[in-house]
Design a protein around this motif. Structure first.
Motif, short mmCIF file in Angstrom:
data_model
loop_
_atom_site.label_atom_id
_atom_site.label_comp_id
_atom_site.label_asym_id
_atom_site.label_seq_id
_atom_site.Cartn_x
_atom_site.Cartn_y
_atom_site.Cartn_z
N GLY A 16 -115.71 63.88 -2.42
CA GLY A 16 -115.30 65.28 -2.51
C GLY A 16 -113.80 65.42 -2.68
O GLY A 16 -113.33 66.24 -3.47
N ILE A 17 -113.04 64.61 -1.98
CA ILE A 17 -111.58 64.61 -2.15
C ILE A 17 -111.22 64.14 -3.55
O ILE A 17 -110.32 64.68 -4.19
N GLY A 18 -111.92 63.12 -4.04
CA GLY A 18 -111.70 62.65 -5.40
C GLY A 18 -112.00 63.74 -6.43
O GLY A 18 -111.29 63.88 -7.42
N TRP A 19 -113.05 64.52 -6.21
CA TRP A 19 -113.39 65.63 -7.10
C TRP A 19 -112.24 66.65 -7.12
O TRP A 19 -111.88 67.18 -8.16
N TYR A 20 -111.69 66.94 -5.94
CA TYR A 20 -110.60 67.90 -5.84
C TYR A 20 -109.36 67.41 -6.59
O TYR A 20 -108.64 68.20 -7.20
N HIS A 21 -109.11 66.10 -6.57
CA HIS A 21 -107.94 65.51 -7.21
C HIS A 21 -108.29 64.82 -8.54
O HIS A 21 -107.63 63.85 -8.93
N GLN A 22 -109.29 65.32 -9.25
CA GLN A 22 -109.76 64.65 -10.46
C GLN A 22 -108.70 64.59 -11.55
O GLN A 22 -108.61 63.61 -12.28
N ARG A 23 -107.91 65.62 -11.69
CA ARG A 23 -106.87 65.61 -12.73
C ARG A 23 -105.87 64.49 -12.48
O ARG A 23 -105.47 63.78 -13.40
N TRP A 24 -105.48 64.30 -11.23
CA TRP A 24 -104.56 63.23 -10.88
C TRP A 24 -105.21 61.87 -11.13
O TRP A 24 -104.56 60.95 -11.64
N LEU A 25 -106.48 61.72 -10.77
CA LEU A 25 -107.17 60.46 -10.98
C LEU A 25 -107.26 60.10 -12.46
O LEU A 25 -107.12 58.93 -12.83
N ILE A 26 -107.48 61.10 -13.30
CA ILE A 26 -107.59 60.84 -14.74
C ILE A 26 -106.24 60.46 -15.34
O ILE A 26 -106.14 59.57 -16.17
N THR A 27 -105.17 61.12 -14.91
CA THR A 27 -103.87 60.90 -15.56
C THR A 27 -103.05 59.78 -14.95
O THR A 27 -102.29 59.12 -15.65
N LYS A 28 -103.19 59.52 -13.66
CA LYS A 28 -102.29 58.58 -12.98
C LYS A 28 -102.87 57.22 -12.65
O LYS A 28 -102.13 56.34 -12.23
N THR A 29 -104.17 57.03 -12.80
CA THR A 29 -104.75 55.73 -12.46
C THR A 29 -105.20 55.00 -13.72
O THR A 29 -105.54 55.63 -14.73
N ALA A 30 -105.19 53.69 -13.63
CA ALA A 30 -105.60 52.87 -14.79
C ALA A 30 -107.06 53.09 -15.14
O ALA A 30 -107.42 53.18 -16.32
N LYS A 31 -107.91 53.19 -14.15
CA LYS A 31 -109.34 53.40 -14.43
C LYS A 31 -109.59 54.78 -15.02
O LYS A 31 -110.45 54.96 -15.88
N GLY A 32 -108.85 55.78 -14.56
CA GLY A 32 -108.97 57.11 -15.14
C GLY A 32 -108.52 57.13 -16.59
O GLY A 32 -109.16 57.74 -17.45
N GLN A 33 -107.43 56.44 -16.89
CA GLN A 33 -106.96 56.36 -18.27
C GLN A 33 -107.93 55.58 -19.13
O GLN A 33 -108.11 55.90 -20.31
N ARG A 34 -108.59 54.59 -18.57
CA ARG A 34 -109.59 53.85 -19.31
C ARG A 34 -110.78 54.74 -19.64
O ARG A 34 -111.34 54.67 -20.74
N LEU A 35 -111.19 55.60 -18.70
CA LEU A 35 -112.26 56.56 -18.98
C LEU A 35 -111.88 57.48 -20.14
O LEU A 35 -112.70 57.79 -20.99
N VAL A 36 -110.62 57.90 -20.17
CA VAL A 36 -110.16 58.76 -21.26
C VAL A 36 -110.17 58.00 -22.58
O VAL A 36 -110.54 58.56 -23.62
N GLN A 37 -109.80 56.73 -22.56
CA GLN A 37 -109.84 55.94 -23.79
C GLN A 37 -111.26 55.78 -24.30
O GLN A 37 -111.51 55.83 -25.50
N TRP A 38 -112.20 55.56 -23.40
CA TRP A 38 -113.58 55.33 -23.80
C TRP A 38 -114.29 56.60 -24.23
O TRP A 38 -115.04 56.59 -25.21
N PHE A 39 -114.09 57.70 -23.50
CA PHE A 39 -114.88 58.91 -23.72
C PHE A 39 -114.07 60.10 -24.22
O PHE A 39 -114.64 61.17 -24.43
N GLY A 40 -112.77 59.95 -24.39
CA GLY A 40 -111.93 61.08 -24.76
C GLY A 40 -111.55 61.87 -23.51
O GLY A 40 -112.07 61.64 -22.42
N ASN A 41 -110.63 62.82 -23.66
CA ASN A 41 -110.14 63.55 -22.49
C ASN A 41 -111.22 64.39 -21.82
O ASN A 41 -111.44 64.26 -20.62
N PRO A 42 -111.93 65.25 -22.54
CA PRO A 42 -112.97 66.03 -21.83
C PRO A 42 -114.14 65.16 -21.38
O PRO A 42 -114.69 65.36 -20.29
#
Length: 72
Positions: A16-42
């Motif tokens: 639940g905390i991760g859901w609340y901070h999802q924008r930070w997880l996508i932009t600031k973590t390596a795994k979040g950036q990898r998800l964006v590379q694989w699936f695009g931003n949305p």
């Protein structure tokens, strides 16, 4: 509160905390950036939301004694 309820509550809260901070997880973590590379931003955001939502549901079910871990 037994171990199963504690772990279920902890998993649900952390997801639940991760859901609340999802924008930070996508932009600031390596795994979040990898998800964006694989699936695009949305798409990466939706995949992260799905994983975290699944974690919340499983945590609640574990804490509610609906699902039970294997007992050795």
């Amino acid at each position: 509160m037994n171990e199963q309820q504690f772990m279920g509550t902890a998993v649900a809260l952390l997801c639940g905390i991760g859901w609340y901070h999802q924008r930070w997880l996508i932009t600031k973590t390596a795994k979040g950036q990898r998800l964006v590379q694989w699936f695009g931003n949305p798409g990466g955001t939706w995949v992260l939301r799905g994983l975290l939502g699944t974690g919340v549901i499983l945590g609640v079910l574990l804490a509610g004694d609906v699902i039970r871990p294997i007992q050795w």
